[in-house]
Write a protein that holds these residues in place. Structure first.
Motif, PDB file in Angstrom:
ATOM      1  N   ASN A   1     -12.802  13.072   8.199  1.00 27.06           N
ATOM      2  CA  ASN A   1     -11.432  12.890   8.670  1.00 27.06           C
ATOM      3  C   ASN A   1     -10.979  11.427   8.657  1.00 27.06           C
ATOM      4  N   LEU A   2     -11.330  10.737   7.575  1.00 24.15           N
ATOM      5  CA  LEU A   2     -10.923   9.346   7.422  1.00 24.15           C
ATOM      6  C   LEU A   2      -9.865   9.249   6.332  1.00 24.15           C
ATOM      7  N   GLN A   3      -8.949   8.317   6.480  1.00 25.25           N
ATOM      8  CA  GLN A   3      -7.966   8.039   5.446  1.00 25.25           C
ATOM      9  C   GLN A   3      -8.646   7.241   4.328  1.00 25.25           C
ATOM     10  N   VAL A   4      -8.107   7.347   3.102  1.00 26.69           N
ATOM     11  CA  VAL A   4      -8.658   6.557   1.996  1.00 26.69           C
ATOM     12  C   VAL A   4      -7.559   5.810   1.251  1.00 26.69           C
ATOM     13  N   THR A   5      -7.792   4.525   1.039  1.00 19.19           N
ATOM     14  CA  THR A   5      -6.927   3.718   0.175  1.00 19.19           C
ATOM     15  C   THR A   5      -7.772   3.265  -1.007  1.00 19.19           C
ATOM     16  N   ALA A   6      -7.246   3.430  -2.216  1.00 21.28           N
ATOM     17  CA  ALA A   6      -7.954   2.922  -3.387  1.00 21.28           C
ATOM     18  C   ALA A   6      -7.323   1.598  -3.789  1.00 21.28           C
ATOM     19  N   GLU A   7      -8.161   0.593  -4.021  1.00 20.07           N
ATOM     20  CA  GLU A   7      -7.603  -0.708  -4.397  1.00 20.07           C
ATOM     21  C   GLU A   7      -7.891  -1.025  -5.862  1.00 20.07           C
ATOM     22  N   GLY A   8      -7.095  -1.927  -6.411  1.00 19.20           N
ATOM     23  CA  GLY A   8      -7.272  -2.315  -7.806  1.00 19.20           C
ATOM     24  C   GLY A   8      -6.720  -1.296  -8.784  1.00 19.20           C
ATOM     25  N   ILE A   9      -5.702  -0.527  -8.356  1.00 17.59           N
ATOM     26  CA  ILE A   9      -5.078   0.446  -9.252  1.00 17.59           C
ATOM     27  C   ILE A   9      -4.203  -0.291 -10.272  1.00 17.59           C
ATOM     28  N   GLU A  10      -4.564  -0.145 -11.543  1.00 20.67           N
ATOM     29  CA  GLU A  10      -3.792  -0.847 -12.575  1.00 20.67           C
ATOM     30  C   GLU A  10      -3.120   0.108 -13.554  1.00 20.67           C
ATOM     31  N   THR A  11      -3.553   1.387 -13.583  1.00 19.03           N
ATOM     32  CA  THR A  11      -2.983   2.321 -14.559  1.00 19.03           C
ATOM     33  C   THR A  11      -2.544   3.628 -13.891  1.00 19.03           C
TER      34      THR A  11
ATOM     35  N   LEU B   1      -2.521   4.079  -2.402  1.00 16.04           N
ATOM     36  CA  LEU B   1      -2.895   3.268  -3.552  1.00 16.04           C
ATOM     37  C   LEU B   1      -2.444   1.831  -3.358  1.00 16.04           C
ATOM     38  N   GLN B   2      -3.279   0.923  -3.885  1.00 13.39           N
ATOM     39  CA  GLN B   2      -2.937  -0.494  -3.835  1.00 13.39           C
ATOM     40  C   GLN B   2      -3.412  -1.103  -5.140  1.00 13.39           C
ATOM     41  N   GLY B   3      -2.580  -1.908  -5.779  1.00 11.16           N
ATOM     42  CA  GLY B   3      -3.014  -2.537  -7.032  1.00 11.16           C
ATOM     43  C   GLY B   3      -1.831  -3.010  -7.854  1.00 11.16           C
TER      44      GLY B   3
ATOM     45  N   GLN C   1       0.881  -1.163   0.000  1.00  6.82           N
ATOM     46  CA  GLN C   1       0.000   0.000   0.000  1.00  6.82           C
ATOM     47  C   GLN C   1       0.919   1.214   0.000  1.00  6.82           C
ATOM     48  N   PHE C   2       0.780   2.038  -1.039  1.00 12.07           N
ATOM     49  CA  PHE C   2       1.748   3.107  -1.302  1.00 12.07           C
ATOM     50  C   PHE C   2       1.153   4.463  -0.937  1.00 12.07           C
ATOM     51  N   SER C   3       1.839   5.192  -0.062  1.00 13.21           N
ATOM     52  CA  SER C   3       1.357   6.514   0.340  1.00 13.21           C
ATOM     53  C   SER C   3       1.763   7.564  -0.679  1.00 13.21           C
ATOM     54  N   LEU C   4       0.785   8.328  -1.179  1.00 12.51           N
ATOM     55  CA  LEU C   4       1.084   9.337  -2.190  1.00 12.51           C
ATOM     56  C   LEU C   4       1.783  10.553  -1.593  1.00 12.51           C
ATOM     57  N   SER C   5       1.499  10.873  -0.343  1.00  6.10           N
ATOM     58  CA  SER C   5       2.170  12.041   0.246  1.00  6.10           C
ATOM     59  C   SER C   5       3.592  11.687   0.686  1.00  6.10           C
TER      60      SER C   5
END
Ligand code: C2E
Ligand code: MG
Ligand code: MG
Ligand code: MG
Length: 285
Positions: free
Chosen positions: A230-240, A255-257, A47-51
């Motif tokens: 005030n919740l964190q968000v992770t997006a899953e299934g990122i392919e592009t 991001l996760q994918g 799981q990759f943090s964008l910040s």
């Protein structure tokens, strides 16, 4: 003869039901053996943090190294296990294995990584879950924030048993995230009332980004809601890269994918921690 006839007529009235029940019992027995024979293993997906531009966590995903059929997916394990208490036994094995692995990474200097473990609703209802986790944290000298539990919206029912369990986990300091968010029936007020740290945008909504306007709208709405609460968000299934940029633009935290990495065995994680930031340097966020 009469016995035979009786059996046949029974089969005539309930063929699919008995077949299904028998099938599940066989599968359940196989799973029990697999657990005893230590044929389950965990793969880990970054799981990759964008910040922070780095891997901040990994999700543990179960696999079955079947002696004849090869490596099997959770679809061959979880649905059957969830029909009985077996899911609690397998779930406890998963939690133990994940904590053991996390301890190993921490001992090798990867100290700020978090591990996310999927928890089935039946596990959450198990009265010993909180105690079991508390002991694991102690045994492997892990800070509570380094273990995250992923639950689905079905666990957000307004029932005392789940609320109490979530609050107990919260009191231990364990972060809770809602997996596959948007695909179930969640009562939005539970996001406010329950100790939830993170939403995971389901991959079915990520799939059509950035071309499907409905998927884009749903993802944007989830991100806006999470920001307000005030919740964190992770997006899953990122392919592009387009998906990554679109979601990063809207303030998605992690991001996760497959774009980052497929789930891999534990040895590859230290390598990915080193390599991923470079490989993803073309991301605009
Ligand atoms: P999940 O928790 O939502 O996990 C994400 C699933 O998406 C994983 O499938 C992962 O391999 C897959 N995935 C990740 N990135 C991509 C991508 O870019 N594209 C596509 N198409 N798929 C991607 P997996 O490993 O087959 O797991 C499926 C589900 O099984 C999980 O969904 C979770 O609900 C359940 N599961 C897996 N491991 C466990 C476990 O240890 N315990 C429990 N209770 N459930 C588990
Ligand atoms: Mg999950
Ligand atoms: Mg999910
Ligand atoms: Mg899923």
């Amino acid at each position: 003869e009469a016995k035979n006839k009786g059996r046949n007529s029974y089969a005539f009235y309930h063929p699919s039901l008995t077949q299904k029940a028998a099938h599940y019992l066989t599968r359940e027995r196989e799973l029990h053996h697999a657990l005893i024979k230590n044929e389950f293993l965990l793969h880990y997906q970054p799981q990759f943090s964008l910040s922070q531009k780095k891997i901040t966590g990994v999700e543990a995903l179960i696999r079955w190294q079947h002696p004849e059929k090869g490596l099997l997916s959770p679809a061959e394990i979880i649905p059957v296990a969830e029909t009985s208490r077996l899911i609690v036994e397998i779930g406890n094995w998963i939690l133990t294995e994940a904590c053991k692995q996390l301890k190993q990474w921490r001992d090798r200097g990867f100290c700020d990584i978090r591990i996310a473990v999927n928890i089935s609703i039946r596990q959450l209802a198990d009265k010993d879950l909180q105690q079991f986790i508390a002991e694991l944290l102690q045994q492997y000298a892990l800070p509570a924030q380094s273990l995250e539990l992923e639950i689905t919206e079905s666990c957000l029912q307004n029932e005392l048993i789940y609320i109490r369990c979530l609050e107990q986990l919260e009191s231990l300091g364990i972060p809770i995230s809602i997996d596959d968010f948007g695909t179930g029936y969640s009562c939005l007020s539970s996001l406010k009332n329950l100790p939830i740290r993170r939403l995971k945008i389901d991959q079915s909504f990520v799939k059509g980004i950035p071309y499907d306007t409905n998927d884009c709208a749903i993802a944007a709405a989830i991100l806006a809601l999470a920001q307000k609460l005030n919740l964190q968000v992770t997006a899953e299934g990122i392919e592009t890269y387009e998906q990554a940029d679109f979601l990063g633009n809207l303030g998605c935290d992690e991001l996760q994918g497959y774009l980052l990495s497929k789930p891999v065995d534990s040895e590859q994680i230290p390598y990915l921690i080193q390599k991923l930031p470079d490989r993803l340097s073309s991301l605009k966020f």
